[in-house]
Design a protein around this motif. Structure first.
Motif, PDB file in Angstrom:
ATOM      1  N   TYR A  12      10.845   8.396 -12.904  1.00  0.00           N
ATOM      2  CA  TYR A  12      10.152   7.473 -11.758  1.00  0.00           C
ATOM      3  C   TYR A  12       8.914   6.728 -12.158  1.00  0.00           C
ATOM      4  CZ  TYR A  12       8.623   5.884  -7.116  1.00  0.00           C
ATOM      5  OH  TYR A  12       8.397   5.289  -6.050  1.00  0.00           O
ATOM      6  N   THR A  13       7.974   7.585 -12.977  1.00  0.00           N
ATOM      7  CA  THR A  13       6.516   7.131 -13.412  1.00  0.00           C
ATOM      8  C   THR A  13       7.045   5.917 -14.464  1.00  0.00           C
ATOM      9  OG1 THR A  13       5.604   9.033 -12.893  1.00  0.00           O
ATOM     10  CG2 THR A  13       4.495   7.525 -14.427  1.00  0.00           C
ATOM     11  N   ALA A  14       7.786   6.473 -15.625  1.00  0.00           N
ATOM     12  CA  ALA A  14       8.166   5.307 -16.456  1.00  0.00           C
ATOM     13  C   ALA A  14       8.823   4.117 -16.012  1.00  0.00           C
ATOM     14  CB  ALA A  14       9.056   6.090 -17.554  1.00  0.00           C
ATOM     15  N   LEU A  15       9.853   4.143 -14.970  1.00  0.00           N
ATOM     16  CA  LEU A  15      10.498   2.847 -14.457  1.00  0.00           C
ATOM     17  C   LEU A  15       9.330   2.170 -13.622  1.00  0.00           C
ATOM     18  CD1 LEU A  15      13.810   4.311 -13.303  1.00  0.00           C
ATOM     19  CD2 LEU A  15      13.358   2.746 -15.263  1.00  0.00           C
ATOM     20  N   THR A  16       8.368   2.822 -12.808  1.00  0.00           N
ATOM     21  CA  THR A  16       7.381   2.216 -11.994  1.00  0.00           C
ATOM     22  C   THR A  16       6.571   1.287 -13.125  1.00  0.00           C
ATOM     23  OG1 THR A  16       7.447   3.804 -10.271  1.00  0.00           O
ATOM     24  CG2 THR A  16       5.463   2.283 -10.667  1.00  0.00           C
ATOM     25  N   MET A  17       6.175   2.063 -14.215  1.00  0.00           N
ATOM     26  CA  MET A  17       5.232   1.354 -15.222  1.00  0.00           C
ATOM     27  C   MET A  17       5.863  -0.222 -15.860  1.00  0.00           C
ATOM     28  SD  MET A  17       2.861   3.161 -14.835  1.00  0.00           S
ATOM     29  CE  MET A  17       1.532   2.491 -15.728  1.00  0.00           C
ATOM     30  N   VAL A  18       7.322   0.338 -16.047  1.00  0.00           N
ATOM     31  CA  VAL A  18       8.044  -0.908 -16.660  1.00  0.00           C
ATOM     32  C   VAL A  18       8.016  -2.257 -15.558  1.00  0.00           C
ATOM     33  CG1 VAL A  18      10.630  -1.851 -16.913  1.00  0.00           C
ATOM     34  CG2 VAL A  18       9.671   0.188 -18.117  1.00  0.00           C
ATOM     35  N   SER A  19       8.218  -1.843 -14.243  1.00  0.00           N
ATOM     36  CA  SER A  19       8.213  -2.699 -13.360  1.00  0.00           C
ATOM     37  C   SER A  19       6.647  -3.350 -13.167  1.00  0.00           C
ATOM     38  CB  SER A  19       8.431  -2.278 -11.642  1.00  0.00           C
ATOM     39  OG  SER A  19       9.666  -1.843 -11.744  1.00  0.00           O
ATOM     40  N   TYR A  20       5.789  -2.531 -13.691  1.00  0.00           N
ATOM     41  CA  TYR A  20       4.417  -3.241 -13.358  1.00  0.00           C
ATOM     42  C   TYR A  20       3.945  -4.028 -14.749  1.00  0.00           C
ATOM     43  CZ  TYR A  20      -0.939  -2.673 -13.250  1.00  0.00           C
ATOM     44  OH  TYR A  20      -2.068  -2.840 -13.122  1.00  0.00           O
ATOM     45  N   ALA A  21       4.615  -3.552 -15.809  1.00  0.00           N
ATOM     46  CA  ALA A  21       4.505  -4.329 -17.003  1.00  0.00           C
ATOM     47  C   ALA A  21       4.928  -5.773 -16.821  1.00  0.00           C
ATOM     48  CB  ALA A  21       4.929  -3.600 -18.245  1.00  0.00           C
ATOM     49  N   PHE A  22       6.122  -5.822 -16.067  1.00  0.00           N
ATOM     50  CA  PHE A  22       6.834  -7.100 -15.882  1.00  0.00           C
ATOM     51  C   PHE A  22       6.405  -7.667 -14.910  1.00  0.00           C
ATOM     52  CE2 PHE A  22       9.441  -5.061 -19.455  1.00  0.00           C
ATOM     53  CZ  PHE A  22       9.587  -6.209 -20.185  1.00  0.00           C
ATOM     54  N   GLY A  23       5.689  -7.311 -13.999  1.00  0.00           N
ATOM     55  CA  GLY A  23       5.183  -8.027 -12.694  1.00  0.00           C
ATOM     56  C   GLY A  23       6.113  -8.065 -11.587  1.00  0.00           C
ATOM     57  N   LEU A  24       7.317  -7.288 -11.854  1.00  0.00           N
ATOM     58  CA  LEU A  24       8.121  -6.947 -10.743  1.00  0.00           C
ATOM     59  C   LEU A  24       7.519  -6.502  -9.357  1.00  0.00           C
ATOM     60  CD1 LEU A  24      10.899  -5.788 -13.017  1.00  0.00           C
ATOM     61  CD2 LEU A  24      10.839  -8.159 -12.003  1.00  0.00           C
ATOM     62  N   LEU A  31       9.523  -5.600  -6.400  1.00  0.00           N
ATOM     63  CA  LEU A  31      10.980  -4.763  -7.152  1.00  0.00           C
ATOM     64  C   LEU A  31      10.370  -3.405  -8.057  1.00  0.00           C
ATOM     65  CD1 LEU A  31      13.026  -7.660  -7.889  1.00  0.00           C
ATOM     66  CD2 LEU A  31      13.362  -6.158  -5.881  1.00  0.00           C
ATOM     67  N   ARG A  32      10.277  -2.257  -7.513  1.00  0.00           N
ATOM     68  CA  ARG A  32      10.057  -1.107  -8.106  1.00  0.00           C
ATOM     69  C   ARG A  32      11.326  -0.607  -8.503  1.00  0.00           C
ATOM     70  NH1 ARG A  32       5.360   3.472  -6.243  1.00  0.00           N
ATOM     71  NH2 ARG A  32       3.844   2.193  -6.956  1.00  0.00           N
ATOM     72  N   LEU A  33      11.767  -0.852 -10.102  1.00  0.00           N
ATOM     73  CA  LEU A  33      12.962  -0.223 -10.348  1.00  0.00           C
ATOM     74  C   LEU A  33      13.030   1.289 -10.128  1.00  0.00           C
ATOM     75  CD1 LEU A  33      13.072  -2.244 -13.572  1.00  0.00           C
ATOM     76  CD2 LEU A  33      14.295  -2.822 -11.686  1.00  0.00           C
ATOM     77  N   SER A  34      11.909   1.891  -9.983  1.00  0.00           N
ATOM     78  CA  SER A  34      12.049   3.360 -10.019  1.00  0.00           C
ATOM     79  C   SER A  34      12.523   3.743  -8.438  1.00  0.00           C
ATOM     80  CB  SER A  34      10.577   3.923  -9.990  1.00  0.00           C
ATOM     81  OG  SER A  34       9.684   3.185  -9.060  1.00  0.00           O
ATOM     82  N   PHE A  56       3.359   9.744  -6.882  1.00  0.00           N
ATOM     83  CA  PHE A  56       2.163   9.771  -6.486  1.00  0.00           C
ATOM     84  C   PHE A  56       1.372   9.362  -7.952  1.00  0.00           C
ATOM     85  CE2 PHE A  56      -1.935  12.318  -7.068  1.00  0.00           C
ATOM     86  CZ  PHE A  56      -2.348  12.389  -5.791  1.00  0.00           C
ATOM     87  N   LEU A  57       2.060  10.045  -9.044  1.00  0.00           N
ATOM     88  CA  LEU A  57       1.350   9.633 -10.353  1.00  0.00           C
ATOM     89  C   LEU A  57       1.460   8.073 -10.765  1.00  0.00           C
ATOM     90  CD1 LEU A  57       2.865  12.685 -12.586  1.00  0.00           C
ATOM     91  CD2 LEU A  57       0.285  11.840 -11.923  1.00  0.00           C
ATOM     92  N   SER A  58       2.566   7.464 -10.420  1.00  0.00           N
ATOM     93  CA  SER A  58       2.805   6.080 -10.959  1.00  0.00           C
ATOM     94  C   SER A  58       1.808   5.138 -10.049  1.00  0.00           C
ATOM     95  CB  SER A  58       3.929   5.590 -10.847  1.00  0.00           C
ATOM     96  OG  SER A  58       4.621   5.787  -9.450  1.00  0.00           O
ATOM     97  N   SER A  59       1.696   5.403  -8.850  1.00  0.00           N
ATOM     98  CA  SER A  59       0.727   4.562  -7.785  1.00  0.00           C
ATOM     99  C   SER A  59      -0.723   4.935  -8.334  1.00  0.00           C
ATOM    100  CB  SER A  59       0.706   5.091  -6.360  1.00  0.00           C
ATOM    101  OG  SER A  59       2.082   4.823  -5.809  1.00  0.00           O
ATOM    102  N   LEU A  60      -1.004   6.010  -8.832  1.00  0.00           N
ATOM    103  CA  LEU A  60      -2.375   6.376  -9.283  1.00  0.00           C
ATOM    104  C   LEU A  60      -2.716   5.577 -10.600  1.00  0.00           C
ATOM    105  CD1 LEU A  60      -4.501   8.354  -8.341  1.00  0.00           C
ATOM    106  CD2 LEU A  60      -3.697  10.027  -9.866  1.00  0.00           C
ATOM    107  N   LEU A  61      -1.476   5.617 -11.511  1.00  0.00           N
ATOM    108  CA  LEU A  61      -1.699   4.960 -12.878  1.00  0.00           C
ATOM    109  C   LEU A  61      -1.836   3.566 -12.631  1.00  0.00           C
ATOM    110  CD1 LEU A  61       0.770   7.283 -14.833  1.00  0.00           C
ATOM    111  CD2 LEU A  61      -1.854   7.322 -15.068  1.00  0.00           C
ATOM    112  N   CYS A  62      -1.288   3.192 -11.675  1.00  0.00           N
ATOM    113  CA  CYS A  62      -1.229   1.596 -11.519  1.00  0.00           C
ATOM    114  C   CYS A  62      -2.312   0.926 -10.744  1.00  0.00           C
ATOM    115  CB  CYS A  62       0.363   1.044 -10.716  1.00  0.00           C
ATOM    116  SG  CYS A  62       1.692   1.243 -11.659  1.00  0.00           S
ATOM    117  N   GLY A  63      -3.291   1.906 -10.317  1.00  0.00           N
ATOM    118  CA  GLY A  63      -4.650   1.614  -9.850  1.00  0.00           C
ATOM    119  C   GLY A  63      -4.558   1.430  -8.323  1.00  0.00           C
ATOM    120  N   GLY A  64      -3.474   1.994  -7.681  1.00  0.00           N
ATOM    121  CA  GLY A  64      -3.417   2.154  -6.342  1.00  0.00           C
ATOM    122  C   GLY A  64      -4.921   2.420  -5.402  1.00  0.00           C
ATOM    123  N   HIS A  65      -5.250   1.996  -4.350  1.00  0.00           N
ATOM    124  CA  HIS A  65      -6.171   2.503  -3.286  1.00  0.00           C
ATOM    125  C   HIS A  65      -5.560   4.067  -3.150  1.00  0.00           C
ATOM    126  CE1 HIS A  65      -8.442   3.184   0.474  1.00  0.00           C
ATOM    127  NE2 HIS A  65      -9.074   2.093  -0.001  1.00  0.00           N
TER     128      HIS A  65
END
Length: 159
Positions: A12-24, A31-34, A56-65
């Protein structure tokens, strides 16, 4: 069960980071692929904590409030618990189509409240319900259903 939950969280975290990296995950329709993984509680109880921790981890790593990290993850947890309770529907011909509904509905109705309250997005709740709902319908509804169909007949049930 712990290992499978950890694998789901990592995926889930890896797929979220892919979405984040490509601005999805930016723009009106995110579009969060996760989110395709949100249907996994339909086939495995290990997915419930895995999705929560991954969100939780992916939101934290992506700088979420901090409030977004917490309450967004709780929405994912609640949707995963509801999806898990629906697993008996798999006996029915089109039961697999029900699995994405908790995630789509809860995210469409609750995440706009977070966007408005936490991020100060202009008060446009109906618009946000529509756009979040569309994003969830694509990721959880379409991709998640395809994932479930691909897993059909595979033995991954754990608890």
């Amino acid at each position: 069960m712990i290992t499978l939950a950890a694998v789901i969280a990592a995926l889930y975290t890896a797929l979220t980071m892919v979405s984040y990296a490509f601005g999805l995950d930016k723009g009106a329709i995110q579009l969060r692929l996760s989110e395709a993984l949100a249907v996994l509680p339909f086939v495995s109880g290990a997915a419930v904590p895995g999705l929560f921790v991954g969100c939780f981890l992916s939101s934290l790593l992506c700088g979420g409030h901090p409030l977004d990290v917490l309450f967004g993850s709780l929405v994912t947890l609640f949707a995963a618990m509801l999806c898990r309770r629906m697993r008996g529907a798999a006996r029915f011909r089109f039961g697999v189509l029900l699995a994405p509904l908790p995630n789509i509905i809860l995210n469409a109705l609750l995440i706009p409240l977070l966007l408005i309250f936490v991020y100060g997005v202009p008060d446009a709740y109906p618009y946000l319900v529509l756009t979040v709902g569309i994003g969830e319908a694509i990721t959880t509804g379409a991709l998640g259903t395809l994932l479930l169909l691909a897993l059909r007949g595979k033995r991954i049930e754990i608890a």
